[in-house]
Design a protein around this motif. Sequence first.
Motif, PDB file in Angstrom:
ATOM      1  N   ALA A 133     -11.755  -2.743 -89.720  1.00 21.78           N
ATOM      2  CA  ALA A 133     -12.486  -4.008 -89.774  1.00 21.78           C
ATOM      3  C   ALA A 133     -11.518  -5.166 -89.996  1.00 21.78           C
ATOM      4  O   ALA A 133     -11.635  -6.222 -89.380  1.00 21.78           O
ATOM      5  CB  ALA A 133     -13.538  -3.966 -90.881  1.00 21.78           C
ATOM      6  N   ARG A 167      -8.351  -5.268 -89.166  1.00 22.86           N
ATOM      7  CA  ARG A 167      -7.600  -5.490 -87.926  1.00 22.86           C
ATOM      8  C   ARG A 167      -8.474  -6.194 -86.891  1.00 22.86           C
ATOM      9  O   ARG A 167      -8.006  -7.044 -86.153  1.00 22.86           O
ATOM     10  CB  ARG A 167      -7.115  -4.163 -87.345  1.00 22.86           C
ATOM     11  CG  ARG A 167      -6.033  -3.530 -88.181  1.00 22.86           C
ATOM     12  CD  ARG A 167      -5.156  -2.597 -87.365  1.00 22.86           C
ATOM     13  NE  ARG A 167      -4.163  -2.007 -88.239  1.00 22.86           N
ATOM     14  CZ  ARG A 167      -4.292  -0.795 -88.790  1.00 22.86           C
ATOM     15  NH1 ARG A 167      -5.345  -0.053 -88.525  1.00 22.86           N
ATOM     16  NH2 ARG A 167      -3.354  -0.347 -89.587  1.00 22.86           N
ATOM     17  N   SER A 168      -9.765  -5.816 -86.855  1.00 19.52           N
ATOM     18  CA  SER A 168     -10.638  -6.370 -85.821  1.00 19.52           C
ATOM     19  C   SER A 168     -10.843  -7.873 -85.991  1.00 19.52           C
ATOM     20  O   SER A 168     -11.200  -8.552 -85.039  1.00 19.52           O
ATOM     21  CB  SER A 168     -11.991  -5.647 -85.807  1.00 19.52           C
ATOM     22  OG  SER A 168     -12.833  -6.164 -86.817  1.00 19.52           O
ATOM     23  N   ILE A 169     -10.641  -8.408 -87.207  1.00 24.48           N
ATOM     24  CA  ILE A 169     -10.706  -9.865 -87.330  1.00 24.48           C
ATOM     25  C   ILE A 169      -9.304 -10.473 -87.272  1.00 24.48           C
ATOM     26  O   ILE A 169      -9.070 -11.579 -87.731  1.00 24.48           O
ATOM     27  CB  ILE A 169     -11.476 -10.350 -88.585  1.00 24.48           C
ATOM     28  CG1 ILE A 169     -10.874  -9.780 -89.865  1.00 24.48           C
ATOM     29  CG2 ILE A 169     -12.946 -10.004 -88.484  1.00 24.48           C
ATOM     30  CD1 ILE A 169     -11.438 -10.454 -91.122  1.00 24.48           C
TER      31      ILE A 169
END
Lengths: 283, 255
Positions: free
Chosen positions: A179, A181-183
């Motif tokens: 999560a 990394r995804s932002i």
Amino acid sequence: MTDERDMYQTSHLRIVPRRHWGRWIAAGVVCLLLAALVRAFINGKIEWNYVGQFLFSQSILEGLVNTILMTFAAMAVGITLGVIFAIMRISENPVLSTIATGYVWIFRGAPALLQLLLWFNLALVFPKIGIPGLFEWRTVDVMTPFVAAMLALGIQQGAYTSEVVRGGLLSVDAGQYEAARSIGMGQLLMLRRIILPQAMRVILPPIGNELIGMVKTTSLASVIQYSEILHNAQIIYYANTRVLELLLVASFWYLSAVTVLSIGQMYVERYFARGIQRLKAAG
Amino acid sequence: MSEILVKAIDVTKRFTGFTALDRASLDIRKGEVCCIIGPSGSGKSTFLRCINMLERIDGGAIWIGGELLGYRRDGDRLYEMRDSEIARQRRRTGMVFQRFNLFPHLTALQNVTEGPIHVLGEERKAAADHARELLARVGLADKMNHYPSELSGGQQQRVAIARAMGMRPELILFDEPTSALDPELVSEVLDVMKDLAESGMTMVVVTHEMGFARGVADTVAFMEAGRIEEVGPAKKVLSEPDNARCAAFIRAVHK
């Protein structure tokens, strides 16, 4: 038919609570033993007025300040090293992770007392330390009892702490890394903002435990002339031979310091459990 | 037709022992909603995770907005990107996970503002205003200061959608967003996704919700054994697929 209805009617009956005889007996025995112990201390040849006299003496209070100072200095070194080596240990760089493993192996393996003596006597093998050409000091000047104790206790503490921190990092769900990394977070930002704050919940109880342990471990530094509580108490009883009285004085202050820290630990843990504590309250 | 936003060509991903993606190719246009369907283990989620670089691909290439993912091209060489460059590329894409993955130590509002403030460097005030707007839009105006553990699954997933939108992405990837939810909570999440689709957001949705695929998706891709076996307009793929296995799969879910 009527009989059966009577049999299942219980609302008018009185409940007689069960008697816990075993509990009463156990409590009685333990209280008796405790009373005997207290009596022994009252009748023993302890000069309580000495205890009162030295409890707040300047030398003992200075020792208390030095004990607290050393506890926090050594823990600061320990936690800093612990976090660095834990991150090295889980890194993908094989050199870093091997070095971190070796650090834990060596400094967790040697007794704290031995490490204290090692650092304090460093001048025997390295008369001068520094970076050649830039600066240089005589080791005996640098390696004061304070510095030697801080390094020895801090570095061995770091070995324990790095294992605690590593356990904390591993306790955070893989989904949290994804999560973050995804932002668009980079490695360091992710560790600082997302992973470490969550790992804290797992890391803090054992660290608090170790901080409390450190209060007492600092007493080892008395052997290298660091003037903490036990060392100062010993100097007094060498002069006046009131050994037990002064050891009681020292115990009082260790116990007080530990009590204050335990209360502090409770509040810090509560802070880092935010978001989780609520779950317990609801469930 | 609008321009192509995501272009995946021959994407291959191998895990030890098996091939999760076998030369999967797909185009997604700007504003398009694409649902990826298929049996479990067919590589749907892996494909999505490759688009967000949560998995490194072993073959093929993916472009987002014309930018090659994970590599910098210089002449006839491809240089692997540094972590910071990969992080920068990821900012164009939002991701919503099956298990929400909200940050449990932050409130709903903080979950949404975390990226904008610390990654994009937005002003606290502006980021909070935007986050409040987004949380209101997903119907959680009254839950902003709640921690994830105080929210239901459906509410958590709606916060996760707001968190993805907070980064102002060009594309949002949904990895089975309703699979971990109790049945009665599914529709509140699908409604938010439908609203998002209508606002023109480009979306790639891995899902088992055939109703959503039929009602909202522009295109549907059917995957099996790591390959994209059929792709086309949603109505066509869901009603009269050319591929026999796709037809069998759709019949099976409708039973």
